[in-house]
Design an enzyme around this catalytic site. Structure first.
Site, PDB file in Angstrom:
ATOM      1  CB  VAL A  58     -20.022  10.034  61.130  1.00  0.00           C
ATOM      2  CG1 VAL A  58     -20.259  11.002  59.981  1.00  0.00           C
ATOM      3  CG2 VAL A  58     -19.686   8.650  60.625  1.00  0.00           C
ATOM      4  CB  CYS A  59     -14.300  10.297  61.354  1.00  0.00           C
ATOM      5  SG  CYS A  59     -13.859   9.023  62.546  1.00  0.00           S
ATOM      6  NE  ARG A  60     -10.158   5.822  56.961  1.00  0.00           N
ATOM      7  CZ  ARG A  60      -9.351   4.820  57.302  1.00  0.00           C
ATOM      8  NH1 ARG A  60      -9.643   3.589  56.966  1.00  0.00           N
ATOM      9  NH2 ARG A  60      -8.244   5.051  57.951  1.00  0.00           N
ATOM     10  CG  MET A  86     -18.671   7.972  56.902  1.00  0.00           C
ATOM     11  SD  MET A  86     -20.489   8.046  56.827  1.00  0.00           S
ATOM     12  CE  MET A  86     -20.793   7.540  55.127  1.00  0.00           C
TER      13      MET A  86
END
Length: 107
Positions: A58-60, A86
């Site tokens: 996961v990232c932004r 996220m």
């Protein structure tokens, strides 16, 4: 090569969640059980990524994590990108904590 993806709401509670965002993003808010290895460090810290279970990355918003998941799959790990990152995690009201003592948010 197509990278498997999953919606934030469908990430299993017991999943190994790898957060590849930068330190300031992590500090602002992250999933409570996530493991933090910034994208820029993933190659040098590969030995910290389990090879015996699926890794949810996961990232932004999903771009960096897609790149990391693709690379992990190329080097023999089983990785799935968390689509929407996220931002989607927060939208789905999944658990989040911050390192600041303040209300967590996605930076």
């Amino acid at each position: 090569m197509t990278v498997p993806e999953v919606e934030a709401r469908d990430v299993p509670a017991e999943a190994y969640l790898l957060d590849v965002r930068e330190q300031d993003e992590w500090v602002a808010g992250h999933a409570p059980e996530a493991v933090h290895i910034p994208m820029t460090q993933i190659q040098s810290r590969l030995d910290e990524v389990p090879g015996d279970r699926t890794v949810y990355v996961v990232c932004r918003v999903g771009g960096r994590s897609l790149q990391v998941a693709a690379w992990l799959n190329q080097v023999g790990r089983e990785a799935i990108n968390v689509d929407g990152g996220m931002r989607s995690w927060e939208h789905e009201k999944r658990p989040m904590v911050s390192e600041t003592g303040q209300q967590p948010f996605v930076a």
